[in-house]
Design a protein around this motif. Structure first.
Motif, PDB file in Angstrom:
ATOM      1  N   PHE A  37       0.409   1.796  -8.491  1.00 17.47           N
ATOM      2  CA  PHE A  37      -0.867   2.161  -7.864  1.00 17.47           C
ATOM      3  C   PHE A  37      -1.452   3.405  -8.521  1.00 17.47           C
ATOM      4  CE2 PHE A  37       0.875  -0.299  -4.222  1.00 17.47           C
ATOM      5  CZ  PHE A  37      -0.158  -1.223  -4.121  1.00 17.47           C
ATOM      6  N   ARG A  55       0.980  -8.163  -0.527  1.00 17.99           N
ATOM      7  CA  ARG A  55       0.654  -7.628   0.802  1.00 17.99           C
ATOM      8  C   ARG A  55      -0.535  -8.343   1.431  1.00 17.99           C
ATOM      9  NH1 ARG A  55       1.174  -1.070  -0.001  1.00 17.99           N
ATOM     10  NH2 ARG A  55       3.024  -1.119  -1.312  1.00 17.99           N
ATOM     11  N   ASP A  94       0.417   7.570  -2.946  1.00 19.47           N
ATOM     12  CA  ASP A  94       1.661   8.083  -2.376  1.00 19.47           C
ATOM     13  C   ASP A  94       2.680   6.976  -2.134  1.00 19.47           C
ATOM     14  OD1 ASP A  94       0.671  10.647  -2.367  1.00 19.47           O
ATOM     15  OD2 ASP A  94      -0.139  10.486  -0.346  1.00 19.47           O
ATOM     16  N   ASP A  95       2.306   5.744  -2.408  1.00 17.98           N
ATOM     17  CA  ASP A  95       3.178   4.594  -2.199  1.00 17.98           C
ATOM     18  C   ASP A  95       4.396   4.690  -3.114  1.00 17.98           C
ATOM     19  OD1 ASP A  95       2.637   1.778  -0.751  1.00 17.98           O
ATOM     20  OD2 ASP A  95       3.855   1.459  -2.550  1.00 17.98           O
ATOM     21  N   ASP A  96       5.476   4.048  -2.735  1.00 13.92           N
ATOM     22  CA  ASP A  96       6.687   4.041  -3.555  1.00 13.92           C
ATOM     23  C   ASP A  96       6.469   3.348  -4.901  1.00 13.92           C
ATOM     24  OD1 ASP A  96       8.117   5.399  -1.649  1.00 13.92           O
ATOM     25  OD2 ASP A  96       8.926   3.579  -0.720  1.00 13.92           O
ATOM     26  N   ASP A  97       5.498   2.451  -4.948  1.00 15.40           N
ATOM     27  CA  ASP A  97       5.194   1.712  -6.173  1.00 15.40           C
ATOM     28  C   ASP A  97       4.271   2.563  -7.052  1.00 15.40           C
ATOM     29  OD1 ASP A  97       4.626  -0.098  -8.133  1.00 15.40           O
ATOM     30  OD2 ASP A  97       3.966  -1.690  -6.786  1.00 15.40           O
ATOM     31  N   ASP A 118      -5.664   5.971  -1.742  1.00 14.00           N
ATOM     32  CA  ASP A 118      -4.751   6.049  -0.598  1.00 14.00           C
ATOM     33  C   ASP A 118      -3.375   5.477  -0.910  1.00 14.00           C
ATOM     34  OD1 ASP A 118      -6.647   7.249   1.030  1.00 14.00           O
ATOM     35  OD2 ASP A 118      -7.370   5.340   1.842  1.00 14.00           O
ATOM     36  N   PHE A 119      -3.269   4.676  -1.959  1.00 11.64           N
ATOM     37  CA  PHE A 119      -1.997   4.051  -2.318  1.00 11.64           C
ATOM     38  C   PHE A 119      -1.202   4.874  -3.329  1.00 11.64           C
ATOM     39  CE2 PHE A 119      -4.561   0.602  -0.699  1.00 11.64           C
ATOM     40  CZ  PHE A 119      -3.660  -0.085   0.105  1.00 11.64           C
ATOM     41  N   TYR A 122      -8.601   1.220   3.337  1.00 15.79           N
ATOM     42  CA  TYR A 122      -7.890   2.114   2.427  1.00 15.79           C
ATOM     43  C   TYR A 122      -8.539   2.087   1.052  1.00 15.79           C
ATOM     44  CZ  TYR A 122      -4.384   1.785   6.073  1.00 15.79           C
ATOM     45  OH  TYR A 122      -3.741   1.821   7.285  1.00 15.79           O
TER      46      TYR A 122
END
Length: 151
Positions: free
Chosen positions: A56, A94, A50-53, A47-48, A43
């Motif tokens: 990023f 993670r 769209d993460d909820d956090d 790519d991150f 990734y």
């Protein structure tokens, strides 16, 4: 030495370009071994987004803006540094290996993360000691430190 000679801080230019490129390289590698087969995924930093956090997205913006700014001024390294640190803090929990009854998943940092360290180091060293055409071994003026291109 005449003042009309163009000085180019090659460390900052190359570091800034590497910083822009590394954003699209794999920053996180996830390898899953299970009874159904093995999966290897990579990734990029983007790519991150769209993460909820949302940190990023902040990390990507800081890394990109800092890298682009480094081509004009080595001070862009500060944006790169904070982007790198924010990404690391957001992904840190993670990282590692997770084992379940049917699979084992290992999450680690990828090549893009390492290239970002190299790019950041080049830009920051370029701030301390510019290297490139027009720079002599003598005294470096403050404007020559803070500008990637100076005349």
């Amino acid at each position: 030495m005449p003042h009309d000679i163009m000085k180019v801080n090659l460390l900052a230019v190359v570091g800034g370009l590497l910083g822009v490129m590394c954003v699209l390289m794999p920053w996180v590698v996830v390898e899953t071994e299970s009874m159904f087969g093995d999966v290897h995924s990579e990734y990029s930093m983007t790519d991150f987004m769209d993460d909820d956090d949302s940190s990023f997205a902040v990390a990507v913006v800081l890394m990109m803006l800092g890298s682009a700014l480094a081509i004009a001024s080595p001070l862009g390294g500060m944006g790169m540094l904070f982007g790198w640190l924010i990404f690391l803090s957001a992904i840190y929990e993670r990282l590692g290996t997770t084992t379940t009854s049917i699979s084992e998943t290992a999450t680690s940092l990828g090549l893009g993360f390492a290239v970002a360290i190299l790019a950041l180091a080049m830009v920051l060293v370029g701030l301390i000691r510019p290297i490139g055409p027009g720079y002599a071994r003598g005294k470096v003026l403050p404007r020559d430190r803070f500008l990637t291109w100076s005349g």
